[in-house]
Design a protein around this motif. Structure first.
Motif, mmCIF file in Angstrom:
data_model
loop_
_atom_site.group_PDB
_atom_site.id
_atom_site.type_symbol
_atom_site.label_atom_id
_atom_site.label_comp_id
_atom_site.label_asym_id
_atom_site.label_seq_id
_atom_site.Cartn_x
_atom_site.Cartn_y
_atom_site.Cartn_z
ATOM 1 N N THR A 1 -2.708 -5.772 -11.393
ATOM 2 C CA THR A 1 -2.259 -4.861 -10.340
ATOM 3 C C THR A 1 -0.926 -4.219 -10.707
ATOM 4 O O THR A 1 -0.716 -3.020 -10.499
ATOM 5 C CB THR A 1 -2.137 -5.609 -9.001
ATOM 6 N N GLU B 1 -4.973 -0.252 -5.916
ATOM 7 C CA GLU B 1 -4.530 -0.434 -4.524
ATOM 8 C C GLU B 1 -5.722 -0.644 -3.613
ATOM 9 O O GLU B 1 -5.719 -1.527 -2.757
ATOM 10 C CB GLU B 1 -3.719 0.777 -4.064
ATOM 11 N N ALA C 1 2.412 1.584 -3.448
ATOM 12 C CA ALA C 1 1.401 1.939 -4.453
ATOM 13 C C ALA C 1 1.094 3.430 -4.398
ATOM 14 O O ALA C 1 0.987 4.091 -5.440
ATOM 15 C CB ALA C 1 0.138 1.117 -4.243
ATOM 16 N N ARG D 1 0.822 -1.210 0.000
ATOM 17 C CA ARG D 1 0.000 0.000 0.000
ATOM 18 C C ARG D 1 0.856 1.260 0.000
ATOM 19 O O ARG D 1 0.566 2.219 -0.722
ATOM 20 C CB ARG D 1 -0.937 0.007 1.201
#
Length: 122
Positions: free
Chosen positions: A95, A109, A33, A30
């Motif tokens: 992703t 995300e 990202a 996270r």
């Protein structure tokens, strides 16, 4: 002593579902990202227009290089999370590709976080 509601149960349930290291890997993913997403937006919306409209190449070259190196770190953290959380190949590739598209990296995300926290495969 009463536990806080769902917030405290979520990481433990996730850890039981797919392994103890998934919450830490999810946090690393996270962070990367968001870092890569913000840099990409700054590169596309600020540095590239400055380069072509004002003729100043410094910001584009600095942000472009920084984004490239940090995308590599993002790639590694996303692959690490995908392996630990048993993501599908399709979910992993989508992703990773989303990290190269401005704004889409934030959407990907959020989706990956919700799905992984629910104990499902991306």
């Amino acid at each position: 002593m009463a536990e806080p509601a769902a917030a405290s149960r979520l990481p433990r349930a996730l850890a039981r579902r797919v392994g103890r290291d998934v919450p830490a890997a999810l946090t690393r993913y996270r962070v990367m990202a968001w870092v890569v997403g913000v840099l990409l937006v700054a590169l596309v919306l600020v540095a590239v227009p400055v380069k072509y409209l004002a003729g100043v190449e410094g910001p584009a070259s600095v942000l472009g290089t920084l984004h490239g190196w940090l995308y590599f770190v993002f790639f590694l953290t996303a692959c690490d999370l995908a392996l630990r959380a048993s993501w599908t190949l399709r979910g992993t590739v989508l992703t990773l590709v989303a990290g190269t598209v401005p704004i889409l990296s934030f959407v990907a995300e959020r989706h990956a976080t919700r799905t992984t926290r629910a104990g499902q495969r991306v």
